[in-house]
Scaffold this motif. Structure first.
Motif, PDB file in Angstrom:
ATOM      1  N   GLU A  59      -4.433  -0.140  -1.292  1.00 24.24           N
ATOM      2  CA  GLU A  59      -3.650   0.954  -0.861  1.00 24.24           C
ATOM      3  C   GLU A  59      -3.705   0.620   0.794  1.00 24.24           C
ATOM      4  OE1 GLU A  59      -3.771   4.844  -1.912  1.00 24.24           O
ATOM      5  OE2 GLU A  59      -3.019   4.313  -3.698  1.00 24.24           O
ATOM      6  N   GLN A  60      -4.996   0.269   1.275  1.00 28.65           N
ATOM      7  CA  GLN A  60      -5.051   0.492   2.728  1.00 28.65           C
ATOM      8  C   GLN A  60      -4.724  -0.819   3.421  1.00 28.65           C
ATOM      9  OE1 GLN A  60      -9.335   1.032   2.905  1.00 28.65           O
ATOM     10  NE2 GLN A  60      -9.194   3.258   2.111  1.00 28.65           N
ATOM     11  N   VAL A  78      -4.555  16.009  -3.577  1.00 30.46           N
ATOM     12  CA  VAL A  78      -3.352  15.024  -3.337  1.00 30.46           C
ATOM     13  C   VAL A  78      -2.226  15.480  -4.278  1.00 30.46           C
ATOM     14  CG1 VAL A  78      -4.597  13.088  -1.983  1.00 30.46           C
ATOM     15  CG2 VAL A  78      -4.622  13.109  -4.589  1.00 30.46           C
ATOM     16  N   GLY A 111       0.773  -1.141  -0.230  1.00 24.60           N
ATOM     17  CA  GLY A 111       0.062  -0.054  -0.064  1.00 24.60           C
ATOM     18  C   GLY A 111       0.914   1.026  -0.059  1.00 24.60           C
ATOM     19  N   GLU A 112       1.958   1.383   0.784  1.00 32.44           N
ATOM     20  CA  GLU A 112       2.925   2.357   0.760  1.00 32.44           C
ATOM     21  C   GLU A 112       3.513   2.861  -0.597  1.00 32.44           C
ATOM     22  OE1 GLU A 112       5.594   2.263   4.060  1.00 32.44           O
ATOM     23  OE2 GLU A 112       4.100   2.467   5.572  1.00 32.44           O
ATOM     24  N   ARG A 147       0.623   4.106  -3.015  1.00 33.40           N
ATOM     25  CA  ARG A 147       0.493   5.329  -2.551  1.00 33.40           C
ATOM     26  C   ARG A 147       1.677   6.485  -3.195  1.00 33.40           C
ATOM     27  NH1 ARG A 147      -1.543   3.343   1.916  1.00 33.40           N
ATOM     28  NH2 ARG A 147       0.261   3.783   3.030  1.00 33.40           N
ATOM     29  N   ARG A 160      -5.266  10.654  -8.600  1.00 33.51           N
ATOM     30  CA  ARG A 160      -6.357  10.131  -7.369  1.00 33.51           C
ATOM     31  C   ARG A 160      -6.417   8.522  -7.400  1.00 33.51           C
ATOM     32  NH1 ARG A 160      -9.434  14.648  -9.685  1.00 33.51           N
ATOM     33  NH2 ARG A 160      -9.367  16.471  -8.189  1.00 33.51           N
ATOM     34  N   ARG A 161      -6.969   8.061  -6.386  1.00 28.11           N
ATOM     35  CA  ARG A 161      -7.014   6.758  -6.462  1.00 28.11           C
ATOM     36  C   ARG A 161      -8.032   6.179  -7.510  1.00 28.11           C
ATOM     37  NH1 ARG A 161      -8.219   5.433   0.072  1.00 28.11           N
ATOM     38  NH2 ARG A 161      -6.173   5.455   0.590  1.00 28.11           N
ATOM     39  N   TYR A 196      -9.096  -1.221  -5.556  1.00 30.28           N
ATOM     40  CA  TYR A 196      -7.996  -0.471  -5.330  1.00 30.28           C
ATOM     41  C   TYR A 196      -7.536   0.256  -4.158  1.00 30.28           C
ATOM     42  CZ  TYR A 196      -3.754   2.823  -6.365  1.00 30.28           C
ATOM     43  OH  TYR A 196      -2.665   3.299  -6.006  1.00 30.28           O
ATOM     44  N   ALA A 197      -8.578   0.999  -3.539  1.00 33.05           N
ATOM     45  CA  ALA A 197      -8.584   1.579  -2.254  1.00 33.05           C
ATOM     46  C   ALA A 197      -8.100   0.551  -1.171  1.00 33.05           C
ATOM     47  CB  ALA A 197      -9.811   2.229  -2.027  1.00 33.05           C
ATOM     48  N   ARG A 206       1.931   6.711  -6.966  1.00 38.87           N
ATOM     49  CA  ARG A 206       0.612   7.390  -7.584  1.00 38.87           C
ATOM     50  C   ARG A 206       0.969   8.865  -7.386  1.00 38.87           C
ATOM     51  NH1 ARG A 206      -4.041   8.952  -4.361  1.00 38.87           N
ATOM     52  NH2 ARG A 206      -3.396   7.755  -2.799  1.00 38.87           N
ATOM     53  N   ALA A 207       1.333   9.223  -6.192  1.00 43.33           N
ATOM     54  CA  ALA A 207       1.609  10.696  -5.824  1.00 43.33           C
ATOM     55  C   ALA A 207       2.713  11.143  -7.034  1.00 43.33           C
ATOM     56  CB  ALA A 207       2.124  10.972  -4.550  1.00 43.33           C
TER      57      ALA A 207
END
Length: 277
Positions: free
Chosen positions: A55-56, A32, A7-8, A11, A36-37, A51-52, A14-15
């Motif tokens: 990441e979580q 962000v 997940g890290e 994220r 976005r997700r 997908y969320a 993605r950023a």
């Protein structure tokens, strides 16, 4: 290191991708950095809620096909794409073996038999396991040539030695990220990363980018106090009988100022130590 490395990584990567990088229009105020997700999900062709959950850390068993799609959506290079597969557990690990730090006599003989090229052996944590005489001379500005990451971030000589310190720092972090994907439970690697995170804010910042970088043939720009600027390329060879070890051999362009400086460095070091290269 947390228990949600996948997940890290997602994220962080993605950023680092902007909508315009992937041909998407950007609408409204973006809270962000990067995508976005929902945008990643669209690009990868997966459900946004799924997908969320990735990441979580609520979904930990994606298929290899999903990981391939996410790698393409996030524009990952080969090293980062392979790292993503390892984090997701979609790469077979049966052929993986923990490394040994013992350097065999035949390899040492090979290194010493090429006195005109600095050569060293590293493990996955970038510990320096062995050097030939010219590599010892090359790294002589450091208090101790024990670990390339520690030398880069924590030794005062690091910022002067690497003429392009920012590039060297990013590459070093990328190598350690790749190693963490290969062997996340390696106690030596965990201790090293913990120490670097504690003592170097710059390392912590770069570590959180989740950059993954394997060793390449890229140039090294080094500033040695004895001979000045050295522009070197290198080759990295896997040591077949010691999985996890790599033989690194540096070289300068024949006839170049760096080649002459490297030869001079060998002579200076031999005179200083009373040995012959």
């Amino acid at each position: 290191m947390t228990d949600n490395q996948l997940g890290e990584f997602l994220r962080a990567r993605r950023a680092g991708v902007r909508p315009q990088d992937v041909g998407m229009a950007s609408h409204g105020l973006r809270r962000v950095a990067g995508l976005r997700r929902e945008e990643v999900a669209v690009l990868a062709g997966v459900n946004a809620d799924y997908y969320a959950r990735l990441e979580q850390g609520r979904e930990r068993h994606p298929s290899a096909q999903v990981i391939d799609a996410l790698g393409r959506a996030l524009r990952l290079g080969p090293d980062a794409h392979a790292h993503l597969h390892r984090l997701a557990g979609t790469v077979p690990t049966g052929d993986f073996a923990h490394t040994t730090d013992r350097v065999g006599p035949a390899l040492r003989q090979l290194m010493d038999g090429n006195p005109g090229a600095p050569a060293l052996v590293l493990n996955r944590a970038l510990d320096v396991l062995a050097t030939n005489a010219l590599a010892e001379a090359l790294y002589s500005p450091f208090e101790e040539a024990d670990n390339l990451a520690r030398m880069t971030f924590l030794d005062p000589a690091g910022r002067q030695f690497h003429a392009r310190w920012g590039d060297a720092a990013l590459a070093t972090v990328g190598h350690l990220r790749q190693a963490a994907g290969l062997d996340p439970d390696d106690p030596r690697l965990r201790d090293l990363v913990r120490s670097l995170l504690e003592h170097s804010a710059e390392f912590a910042r770069l570590w959180n980018t989740h950059t993954v970088h394997g060793k390449t043939r890229e140039e090294k720009h080094l500033l040695h106090p004895d001979v000045g600027l050295l522009t070197l390329t290198y080759q990295a060879f896997d040591v077949r009988d010691a999985p996890g070890q790599q033989l690194i051999v540096y070289q300068a362009e024949p006839g170049s100022p760096s080649a002459r400086a490297l030869s001079l460095l060998g002579s200076v070091h031999a005179t200083r130590t009373g040995t012959a290269l």
